[in-house]
Design a protein around this motif. Sequence first.
Motif, PDB file in Angstrom:
ATOM      1  N   TYR A 187       0.836  -1.204   0.000  1.00 57.13           N
ATOM      2  CA  TYR A 187       0.000   0.000   0.000  1.00 57.13           C
ATOM      3  C   TYR A 187       0.871   1.254   0.000  1.00 57.13           C
ATOM      4  O   TYR A 187       0.612   2.206  -0.752  1.00 57.13           O
ATOM      5  CB  TYR A 187      -0.924   0.010   1.218  1.00 57.13           C
ATOM      6  N   CYS A 188       1.906   1.272   0.845  1.00 60.58           N
ATOM      7  CA  CYS A 188       2.752   2.461   0.945  1.00 60.58           C
ATOM      8  C   CYS A 188       3.526   2.719  -0.345  1.00 60.58           C
ATOM      9  O   CYS A 188       3.635   3.864  -0.791  1.00 60.58           O
ATOM     10  CB  CYS A 188       3.722   2.328   2.115  1.00 60.58           C
ATOM     11  N   TYR A 189       4.063   1.675  -0.941  1.00 60.30           N
ATOM     12  CA  TYR A 189       4.855   1.853  -2.158  1.00 60.30           C
ATOM     13  C   TYR A 189       3.975   2.108  -3.379  1.00 60.30           C
ATOM     14  O   TYR A 189       4.408   2.742  -4.335  1.00 60.30           O
ATOM     15  CB  TYR A 189       5.740   0.630  -2.400  1.00 60.30           C
ATOM     16  N   GLY A 190       2.747   1.625  -3.337  1.00 66.52           N
ATOM     17  CA  GLY A 190       1.829   1.829  -4.455  1.00 66.52           C
ATOM     18  C   GLY A 190       1.399   0.509  -5.052  1.00 66.52           C
ATOM     19  O   GLY A 190       2.223  -0.370  -5.295  1.00 66.52           O
ATOM     20  N   GLU A 191       0.103   0.385  -5.282  1.00 64.04           N
ATOM     21  CA  GLU A 191      -0.448  -0.888  -5.745  1.00 64.04           C
ATOM     22  C   GLU A 191      -0.704  -0.923  -7.245  1.00 64.04           C
ATOM     23  O   GLU A 191      -1.103  -1.953  -7.776  1.00 64.04           O
ATOM     24  CB  GLU A 191      -1.745  -1.178  -4.980  1.00 64.04           C
ATOM     25  N   TRP A 225       0.657   4.740  -9.317  1.00 65.09           N
ATOM     26  CA  TRP A 225       1.058   5.259  -8.011  1.00 65.09           C
ATOM     27  C   TRP A 225       2.417   4.759  -7.545  1.00 65.09           C
ATOM     28  O   TRP A 225       3.049   5.379  -6.690  1.00 65.09           O
ATOM     29  CB  TRP A 225       0.020   4.863  -6.956  1.00 65.09           C
ATOM     30  N   PHE A 226       2.886   3.657  -8.069  1.00 62.47           N
ATOM     31  CA  PHE A 226       4.060   3.000  -7.503  1.00 62.47           C
ATOM     32  C   PHE A 226       5.307   3.887  -7.570  1.00 62.47           C
ATOM     33  O   PHE A 226       5.605   4.513  -8.586  1.00 62.47           O
ATOM     34  CB  PHE A 226       4.344   1.692  -8.243  1.00 62.47           C
ATOM     35  N   ASN A 227       6.042   3.959  -6.445  1.00 65.45           N
ATOM     36  CA  ASN A 227       7.355   4.596  -6.448  1.00 65.45           C
ATOM     37  C   ASN A 227       8.265   3.873  -5.463  1.00 65.45           C
ATOM     38  O   ASN A 227       7.835   2.981  -4.736  1.00 65.45           O
ATOM     39  CB  ASN A 227       7.268   6.099  -6.134  1.00 65.45           C
ATOM     40  N   TRP A 228       9.521   4.245  -5.460  1.00 66.04           N
ATOM     41  CA  TRP A 228      10.482   3.546  -4.592  1.00 66.04           C
ATOM     42  C   TRP A 228      10.893   4.374  -3.390  1.00 66.04           C
ATOM     43  O   TRP A 228      11.877   4.085  -2.728  1.00 66.04           O
ATOM     44  CB  TRP A 228      11.720   3.117  -5.368  1.00 66.04           C
ATOM     45  N   TRP A 229      10.119   5.406  -3.078  1.00 63.83           N
ATOM     46  CA  TRP A 229      10.409   6.209  -1.890  1.00 63.83           C
ATOM     47  C   TRP A 229       9.756   5.611  -0.647  1.00 63.83           C
ATOM     48  O   TRP A 229      10.107   5.974   0.471  1.00 63.83           O
ATOM     49  CB  TRP A 229       9.914   7.645  -2.080  1.00 63.83           C
ATOM     50  N   GLY A 230       8.790   4.734  -0.842  1.00 60.64           N
ATOM     51  CA  GLY A 230       8.091   4.143   0.294  1.00 60.64           C
ATOM     52  C   GLY A 230       6.809   4.863   0.646  1.00 60.64           C
ATOM     53  O   GLY A 230       6.141   4.517   1.614  1.00 60.64           O
ATOM     54  N   HIS A 243       3.549   6.383  -1.696  1.00 59.13           N
ATOM     55  CA  HIS A 243       3.023   6.674  -3.030  1.00 59.13           C
ATOM     56  C   HIS A 243       2.419   8.069  -3.126  1.00 59.13           C
ATOM     57  O   HIS A 243       2.176   8.571  -4.224  1.00 59.13           O
ATOM     58  CB  HIS A 243       1.982   5.621  -3.433  1.00 59.13           C
ATOM     59  N   ARG A 244       2.201   8.726  -1.984  1.00 56.63           N
ATOM     60  CA  ARG A 244       1.644  10.076  -2.005  1.00 56.63           C
ATOM     61  C   ARG A 244       2.664  11.123  -2.460  1.00 56.63           C
ATOM     62  O   ARG A 244       2.290  12.256  -2.767  1.00 56.63           O
ATOM     63  CB  ARG A 244       1.148  10.458  -0.605  1.00 56.63           C
ATOM     64  N   LEU A 245       3.927  10.767  -2.504  1.00 55.58           N
ATOM     65  CA  LEU A 245       4.968  11.744  -2.815  1.00 55.58           C
ATOM     66  C   LEU A 245       5.164  11.961  -4.311  1.00 55.58           C
ATOM     67  O   LEU A 245       5.871  12.884  -4.714  1.00 55.58           O
ATOM     68  CB  LEU A 245       6.301  11.311  -2.193  1.00 55.58           C
TER      69      LEU A 245
END
Length: 282
Positions: A138-142, A146-151, A153-155
């Motif tokens: 969920y945090c990284y993006g599903e 949305w997916f990113n590698w910052w941990g 996905h809202r960023l």
Amino acid sequence: MTRQTCTTCNAELRGTENYCPQCGHSLRGRRGRRGEPEPPRWVEIEFQESKSSSFHTALDLCITNPNYRTFERNALKVHRVGFHADQSGELLRLANIVRGWKSFRLFVDGREETWRSFFYGGYYCFEDRDASAHSNQYCYGESSEWFNWWGCHRLGYGFYSEEDWLRSGKMMEDHVFVLDKDRIKRILLQRARSHRFCPVMNTKSILERVDMLPDAIDPATNPDWEYYFLDWRDEPSTPPAAAVPVCNPESMIVTHLVPPDVVVPNPPDRSWAQGEPPPGYE
């Protein structure tokens, strides 16, 4: 025996607390080890006696909490109870009862905040994370959107996002894409402020991940990367007018930046990226 007191409000301490029971000041280091979330923030809810039919329900939720206490202010009895911010279930159950009362007050690390700034400052997202079957995913993006590698996905700066990368890098004449890491960090920190009340937000880890990216990307010499051409008329053999680097999901850098239990989503349809017209193009 030496008397221990809080450095912020001088309240007397037993010596075993992680947070001051009086003001909520953290009594331990806030910075976690590399890659680990910072310790959760301390949240306190305060309210006074009420004629609401839900008052006794709220009181029942408080008295089972070891961080519940009462005191008087202006001859009125005040109830205050503390939570680690990652205790979202207990915190939200109480907040949803009392947050509409005139006497309701909220303190985060000893500082008063409005419920709106706290909840919409990242806590609502943490609540969704708690309800998710796979919190890390969920945090990284599903999804690829949305997916990113910052941990978080809202960023933004998504794994497959074109616009963000274009704003933070420059394509050179020799087909090498140079990243502006300082700009990336500034934007990520600015966006992180909007979600600063998420208990698992770790800005230190985010900045470290930016540093792990290469300074310059050349897919011709680094097979971990390829270009997405944003204009289907650009040919790979010519300097692209608009192209962004995308990392191979199975590359070494992804294995370092993304936890093993997180699945990198499949990329969006880019069948037109190598000179074919995009879908629907006439």
